[in-house]
Design a protein around this motif. Structure first.
Motif, PDB file in Angstrom:
ATOM      1  N   SER A 170      60.066 -51.791  25.073  1.00 32.12           N
ATOM      2  CA  SER A 170      58.799 -51.738  24.345  1.00 32.12           C
ATOM      3  C   SER A 170      57.947 -52.983  24.572  1.00 32.12           C
ATOM      4  CB  SER A 170      59.056 -51.547  22.846  1.00 32.12           C
ATOM      5  OG  SER A 170      59.839 -52.600  22.332  1.00 32.12           O
ATOM      6  N   SER A 171      58.565 -54.071  25.074  1.00 30.19           N
ATOM      7  CA  SER A 171      57.795 -55.288  25.349  1.00 30.19           C
ATOM      8  C   SER A 171      57.646 -55.523  26.852  1.00 30.19           C
ATOM      9  CB  SER A 171      58.472 -56.498  24.699  1.00 30.19           C
ATOM     10  OG  SER A 171      59.782 -56.684  25.205  1.00 30.19           O
ATOM     11  N   VAL A 173      56.092 -55.743  30.480  1.00 30.41           N
ATOM     12  CA  VAL A 173      54.727 -56.095  30.873  1.00 30.41           C
ATOM     13  C   VAL A 173      54.429 -55.776  32.337  1.00 30.41           C
ATOM     14  CG1 VAL A 173      54.461 -57.862  29.110  1.00 30.41           C
ATOM     15  CG2 VAL A 173      55.449 -58.476  31.329  1.00 30.41           C
ATOM     16  N   ARG A 286      46.562 -57.382  28.436  1.00 32.23           N
ATOM     17  CA  ARG A 286      47.016 -57.540  27.056  1.00 32.23           C
ATOM     18  C   ARG A 286      46.331 -56.561  26.100  1.00 32.23           C
ATOM     19  NH1 ARG A 286      49.982 -61.493  24.993  1.00 32.23           N
ATOM     20  NH2 ARG A 286      49.699 -62.701  26.926  1.00 32.23           N
ATOM     21  N   ARG A 289      48.151 -53.185  25.958  1.00 36.84           N
ATOM     22  CA  ARG A 289      49.591 -53.129  25.741  1.00 36.84           C
ATOM     23  C   ARG A 289      49.929 -52.558  24.368  1.00 36.84           C
ATOM     24  NH1 ARG A 289      51.172 -59.216  27.791  1.00 36.84           N
ATOM     25  NH2 ARG A 289      50.311 -59.004  29.914  1.00 36.84           N
ATOM     26  N   PRO A 291      53.853 -50.876  22.366  1.00 31.71           N
ATOM     27  CA  PRO A 291      55.248 -50.458  22.606  1.00 31.71           C
ATOM     28  C   PRO A 291      55.340 -49.061  23.199  1.00 31.71           C
ATOM     29  CG  PRO A 291      55.044 -51.529  20.469  1.00 31.71           C
ATOM     30  CD  PRO A 291      53.648 -51.348  20.989  1.00 31.71           C
ATOM     31  N   SER A 294      54.299 -49.147  26.951  1.00 29.56           N
ATOM     32  CA  SER A 294      55.328 -49.821  27.749  1.00 29.56           C
ATOM     33  C   SER A 294      56.543 -48.920  27.949  1.00 29.56           C
ATOM     34  CB  SER A 294      55.752 -51.124  27.070  1.00 29.56           C
ATOM     35  OG  SER A 294      54.703 -52.074  27.119  1.00 29.56           O
ATOM     36  N   GLN A 327      60.416 -57.606  31.296  1.00 28.56           N
ATOM     37  CA  GLN A 327      60.085 -57.789  29.891  1.00 28.56           C
ATOM     38  C   GLN A 327      59.185 -59.006  29.702  1.00 28.56           C
ATOM     39  OE1 GLN A 327      61.052 -55.547  27.749  1.00 28.56           O
ATOM     40  NE2 GLN A 327      62.581 -54.484  28.972  1.00 28.56           N
ATOM     41  N   SER A 328      58.472 -59.035  28.606  1.00 26.78           N
ATOM     42  CA  SER A 328      57.639 -60.191  28.274  1.00 26.78           C
ATOM     43  C   SER A 328      58.518 -61.410  28.045  1.00 26.78           C
ATOM     44  CB  SER A 328      56.826 -59.902  27.001  1.00 26.78           C
ATOM     45  OG  SER A 328      56.193 -61.076  26.552  1.00 26.78           O
ATOM     46  N   ARG A 331      59.295 -62.420  24.419  1.00 26.03           N
ATOM     47  CA  ARG A 331      60.034 -61.476  23.609  1.00 26.03           C
ATOM     48  C   ARG A 331      61.006 -62.175  22.664  1.00 26.03           C
ATOM     49  NH1 ARG A 331      64.127 -56.901  25.965  1.00 26.03           N
ATOM     50  NH2 ARG A 331      64.351 -55.684  24.087  1.00 26.03           N
TER      51      ARG A 331
END
Length: 331
Positions: A170-171, A173, A286, A289, A291, A294, A327-328, A331
């Motif tokens: 969900s995070s 990118v 951004r 974006r 969840p 993603s 992932q970011s 996170r």
């Protein structure tokens, strides 16, 4: 001496490592190991020859399933690569040496087809012919690799598994697809060999919608709907048009790429196709974006490993050898 698994590329071999598959497996990527029984030459573009050979083997086991796959022109449940291994080039043809080992990758998006492929391991060896009827080269299928250990092109999974894996994305990118063979898209009566986001992810969504069960539609549908709604708010104010899958190009950006063009020649009846091959990474700015978005892009990216990308995946184009979901860092 027992056959051993072939590692893609330079014809290297390593012992096969077995691993049991989940009982609910819908998705399969495996490699057939072929031993050449003759010496000869083949066209350097061999995906259509391998597809024909695989279809003939399927026809002997399940004529109805083979006919269904042959008549399915839009949402292929089967992809087949060209022959790979040590194939010295001679212009538009490659040389096959008797006794040499080669590989053909086969992927399945259908549980019924996956079961058939997994059963082939108990019916070996089998003989197949590649090339024109007047001068074919004989091969013996000596192994079906059915393990995700030790080979990058072998994996067994399910649609449910891809959805569950996306719960941890969900995070995410960025999403990277590594193409092992050229990809192209049918557009405007021609072909478009470029990594256009809406063609890649829109095409994957259509295949997912065709082959996944109805209860697994929501994670992708909701994520794409959320993303298009965010795009639509801005785009509608500017253009007055409602968003469609084409609007994904306004949100999903090509973040990085290492690509080259390559032409495949499918012979007198198939013509020539130019495609893009290599690595392409996609990202969301951004402001777009969420969840849900993603997760949807993560599901479709991982699905591309089995489904391939673009047109003519049944005959060797758009083969995806690896994917990465990043992932970011916050996170």
């Amino acid at each position: 001496m027992p056959a051993r698994s072939m590692v893609r590329g330079a014809g290297l071999l390593r012992p096969d490592v077995g691993m049991p598959a989940p009982s609910c497996a819908d998705l399969l990527s495996t490699v057939l190991v072929l031993r050449a029984l003759d010496s000869g030459t083949l066209p350097s573009t061999s995906g259509y020859l391998c597809y024909s050979a695989i279809l003939n083997l399927l026809r002997a086991e399940d004529a109805g399933l083979a006919e269904e796959l042959k008549s399915d022109k839009t949402s292929r449940g089967l992809t087949v690569s060209g022959l790979f291994g040590d194939l010295p080039s001679r212009g538009a043809r490659v040389t096959v040496r008797k006794g040499a080992l080669f590989g053909v990758r086969v992927t399945s998006l259908m549980g019924e087809l996956t079961s058939v492929f997994r059963g082939w391991a108990t019916h070996l060896p089998q003989t197949v012919w590649l090339g024109p009827r007047s001068d074919p080269v004989r091969f013996e299928i000596c192994q079906v690799i059915d393990s995700s250990q030790g080979h990058p092109l072998v994996r067994i999974g399910s649609y449910t598994q891809l959805v569950e894996e996306a719960e941890d994305s969900s995070s995410a990118v960025s999403w990277t697809i590594h193409l092992d063979s050229p990809a192209t898209f049918e557009a405007g009566g021609g072909h478009l060999p470029l990594p256009i986001p809406h063609l890649i992810f829109g095409g994957l969504w259509r295949r997912w919608r065709t082959h996944a069960t109805p209860e697994l539609m929501d994670p992708c549908a909701n994520g794409l709907r959320t993303l298009l709604a965010a795009v639509g708010e801005r785009g509608f104010r500017r253009t007055g048009r409602r968003p469609s899958l084409r609007s994904l190009d306004l949100a999903v950006r090509v973040a990085a790429f290492d690509l080259h063009s390559r032409m495949l020649d499918f012979g007198p009846s198939g013509g020539k196709r130019v495609g893009f091959q290599g690595r392409a990474a996609f990202a969301l700015p951004r402001r777009y974006r969420s969840p849900e978005a993603s997760r949807a892009l993560s599901i479709l990216t991982r699905f591309s490993y089995y489904a391939g990308v673009g047109a003519h995946t049944a005959v060797g184009m758009g083969q995806v050898g690896a994917v990465t979901v990043q992932q970011s860092s916050s996170r």
